[in-house]
Motif scaffolding. Structure first.
Motif, PDB file in Angstrom:
ATOM      1  N   SER A  33      42.093  43.505  41.975  1.00 11.97           N
ATOM      2  CA  SER A  33      41.715  42.063  41.803  1.00 11.97           C
ATOM      3  C   SER A  33      41.265  42.019  40.175  1.00 11.97           C
ATOM      4  O   SER A  33      40.659  42.994  39.759  1.00 11.97           O
ATOM      5  CB  SER A  33      40.706  41.567  42.555  1.00 11.97           C
TER       6      SER A  33
ATOM      7  N   LYS B 290      34.998  35.857  41.654  1.00  9.09           N
ATOM      8  CA  LYS B 290      35.661  34.652  42.200  1.00  9.09           C
ATOM      9  C   LYS B 290      37.101  35.162  42.864  1.00  9.09           C
ATOM     10  O   LYS B 290      37.361  34.697  44.004  1.00  9.09           O
ATOM     11  CB  LYS B 290      36.104  33.854  41.330  1.00  9.09           C
ATOM     12  N   ALA B 291      37.837  36.141  42.274  1.00  5.36           N
ATOM     13  CA  ALA B 291      38.998  36.734  42.760  1.00  5.36           C
ATOM     14  C   ALA B 291      38.721  37.212  43.949  1.00  5.36           C
ATOM     15  O   ALA B 291      39.552  37.185  45.021  1.00  5.36           O
ATOM     16  CB  ALA B 291      39.617  37.678  41.883  1.00  5.36           C
ATOM     17  N   LYS B 292      38.006  38.324  44.048  1.00  4.04           N
ATOM     18  CA  LYS B 292      37.578  38.952  45.444  1.00  4.04           C
ATOM     19  C   LYS B 292      37.066  38.005  46.425  1.00  4.04           C
ATOM     20  O   LYS B 292      37.475  38.162  47.520  1.00  4.04           O
ATOM     21  CB  LYS B 292      36.528  39.964  45.071  1.00  4.04           C
ATOM     22  N   LYS B 293      36.262  37.310  46.140  1.00  4.01           N
ATOM     23  CA  LYS B 293      35.849  36.181  47.102  1.00  4.01           C
ATOM     24  C   LYS B 293      36.932  35.371  47.721  1.00  4.01           C
ATOM     25  O   LYS B 293      36.881  35.029  48.837  1.00  4.01           O
ATOM     26  CB  LYS B 293      34.803  34.992  46.479  1.00  4.01           C
ATOM     27  N   GLU B 294      37.880  34.984  46.973  1.00  3.53           N
ATOM     28  CA  GLU B 294      39.052  34.275  47.329  1.00  3.53           C
ATOM     29  C   GLU B 294      40.222  35.169  48.083  1.00  3.53           C
ATOM     30  O   GLU B 294      41.301  34.470  48.256  1.00  3.53           O
ATOM     31  CB  GLU B 294      39.540  33.320  46.208  1.00  3.53           C
ATOM     32  N   GLY B 295      39.827  36.297  48.380  1.00  2.00           N
ATOM     33  CA  GLY B 295      40.816  36.932  49.136  1.00  2.00           C
ATOM     34  C   GLY B 295      41.336  38.453  48.786  1.00  2.00           C
ATOM     35  O   GLY B 295      42.181  38.914  49.138  1.00  2.00           O
ATOM     36  N   LYS B 296      40.962  38.551  47.399  1.00  2.00           N
ATOM     37  CA  LYS B 296      41.352  39.902  46.633  1.00  2.00           C
ATOM     38  C   LYS B 296      42.781  39.888  46.281  1.00  2.00           C
ATOM     39  O   LYS B 296      43.339  38.786  46.689  1.00  2.00           O
ATOM     40  CB  LYS B 296      40.934  41.157  47.586  1.00  2.00           C
TER      41      LYS B 296
ATOM     42  N   ARG C  25      44.272  39.360  43.563  1.00  5.17           N
ATOM     43  CA  ARG C  25      44.769  38.173  42.772  1.00  5.17           C
ATOM     44  C   ARG C  25      44.022  38.292  41.391  1.00  5.17           C
ATOM     45  O   ARG C  25      43.295  39.044  41.069  1.00  5.17           O
ATOM     46  CB  ARG C  25      44.596  36.909  43.661  1.00  5.17           C
TER      47      ARG C  25
ATOM     48  N   ILE D 121      42.113  35.960  38.261  1.00  5.43           N
ATOM     49  CA  ILE D 121      41.633  34.345  38.049  1.00  5.43           C
ATOM     50  C   ILE D 121      41.107  34.301  36.541  1.00  5.43           C
ATOM     51  O   ILE D 121      40.256  35.448  36.147  1.00  5.43           O
ATOM     52  CB  ILE D 121      40.586  34.218  39.065  1.00  5.43           C
TER      53      ILE D 121
ATOM     54  N   PHE E 141      32.200  28.815  37.447  1.00  2.00           N
ATOM     55  CA  PHE E 141      31.925  30.158  38.049  1.00  2.00           C
ATOM     56  C   PHE E 141      30.533  30.648  37.473  1.00  2.00           C
ATOM     57  O   PHE E 141      29.854  31.502  38.353  1.00  2.00           O
ATOM     58  CB  PHE E 141      32.848  31.144  37.369  1.00  2.00           C
TER      59      PHE E 141
ATOM     60  N   GLU F 125      28.167  30.095  40.228  1.00  2.03           N
ATOM     61  CA  GLU F 125      28.432  31.062  41.417  1.00  2.03           C
ATOM     62  C   GLU F 125      27.913  32.238  41.054  1.00  2.03           C
ATOM     63  O   GLU F 125      27.168  32.962  42.098  1.00  2.03           O
ATOM     64  CB  GLU F 125      29.838  31.091  41.777  1.00  2.03           C
TER      65      GLU F 125
END
Length: 351
Positions: free
Chosen positions: A46, A72-78, A80, A82, A88, A91
């Motif tokens: 990520s 954010k990248a980890k939260k959205e499914g790793k 990937r 961002i 952000f 958050e």
């Protein structure tokens, strides 16, 4: 290297195309499996990105914003990347505040446990329970484990929670034994970090004075956690087994595992994941998988437990196939400590 599994990279680029190509090259490095100790391991990556000067004028600000994007990248499914966005920041602020609330909750002992009964499918007797952590925050109200556990796992806060789980449930088992309830197994879940660093053995050795407690505790570890460091975890599990604890593999069948290692592990139970139980007996693929796990476990001299039993049809199927134990809302929801003890004293579910 910023932390255990986080690294910072500074890159000069002339245009977005160059930056995109650099990111693509990094991701390609993780496309193929890595071979570690002759075992193929798949890793995801990520990436959080902060750009200069749009997102900061100094290294501190850029790192802070890159960390927001990484979260954010980890939260959205790793697996990937961002690029930072000012939204952000809010958050990240919430994340930092929640981390602080977890620390305060540990000090105030706001965490508590509920216990979901485990049933012997042959006798219908309660033979134990799984301890499940809950959090009733003074400031935030009820906070779901699905929210605070993943956040705690990103830092060493999870180790403090693990130690809390251990200490409080040892006290619970001692309380049961003082009340002449000494036939139950209490199943405990710990993080991969707690096993991997050998802390679970160290802490248990420090805390336990009465060895009789060990036989009343079942330690659950997922196959994913085992495979992260097989040899080291094997040593830890053997030490725990020598102390008298029961060992179970949780969520069996959902992760990568090697059957050659399964036969070496000092385990007592395989816990069949709810994803295989949910649609039996209608889904034939789940039927075949569940039958295979039960037969394999019995051939290896292991017991099986099915989680997530909610319907009579599921129960009859599992009984017919020889599954040893079960838990789920068909029998009982997770109960507060007092209600669980009262249920046991009344004679169990039949009462």
């Amino acid at each position: 290297r910023l932390s255990g599994d986080e690294f910072g990279i500074t890159v000069e680029y002339e245009n977005q195309q160059q930056l995109n190509q650099f990111i693509k090259n990094i991701k390609l490095l993780f496309k193929n499996e890595f071979v570690i100790n002759n075992l193929p391991m798949s890793l995801s990556i990520s990436i959080g990105i902060a750009l200069h000067p749009e997102h900061g004028d100094d290294a501190f600000e850029l790192l802070k914003h890159a960390d927001s994007a990484l979260y954010k990248a980890k939260k959205e499914g790793k697996n990937r990347y961002i690029i930072f966005n000012k939204e952000f920041e809010e958050e990240l602020k919430e994340k930092i505040e929640l981390e602080q609330s977890i620390r305060e909750a540990l000090g105030k002992e706001e965490f508590f446990f509920v216990y979901q009964p485990i049933i012997d499918l042959n006798t219908n007797n309660i033979v134990g329970a799984e301890a499940l952590i809950r959090w009733q925050s003074e400031k935030l109200g009820f906070v779901s484990p699905a929210k605070f556990i993943p956040l705690a796992e990103e830092s060493d806060l999870i180790l403090e929670i693990d130690e809390y789980v251990l200490r409080k449930n040892l006290e619970f088992v001692e309380k049961l034994m003082r009340g002449n309830i000494n036939h139950l197994n209490i199943a405990l879940n710990f993080s991969a970090k707690f096993f991997r660093k050998g802390l679970v053995y160290k802490k248990l050795s420090e805390i336990i004075k009465d060895k009789n407690i060990c036989r009343c505790i079942e330690l659950e570890i997922t196959e994913r956690e085992i495979m992260q460091d097989v040899e080291e975890n094997l040593k830890t599990l053997n030490l725990l087994k020598s102390m008298g604890f029961k060992i179970s593999i949780d969520d069996f069948g959902t992760g990568y595992s090697s059957l050659s290692y399964l036969k070496k592990l000092p385990i007592d139970l395989l816990k069949i994941d709810i994803s295989f139980i949910r649609d039996i007996p209608e889904d034939m693929n789940d039927v075949v998988i569940t039958k295979t796990i039960i037969n394999m476990a019995h051939n290896l001299g292991l017991k099986t437990i099915a989680e997530g039993i909610e319907r009579e049809e599921q129960l009859y199927f599992l009984k017919d196939e020889g599954c040893d134990y079960g838990q789920g809302y068909y029998f009982s929801k997770p109960l507060p400590e007092k209600e669980f003890i009262e249920l046991i004293k009344k004679g169990g579910l039949d009462a």
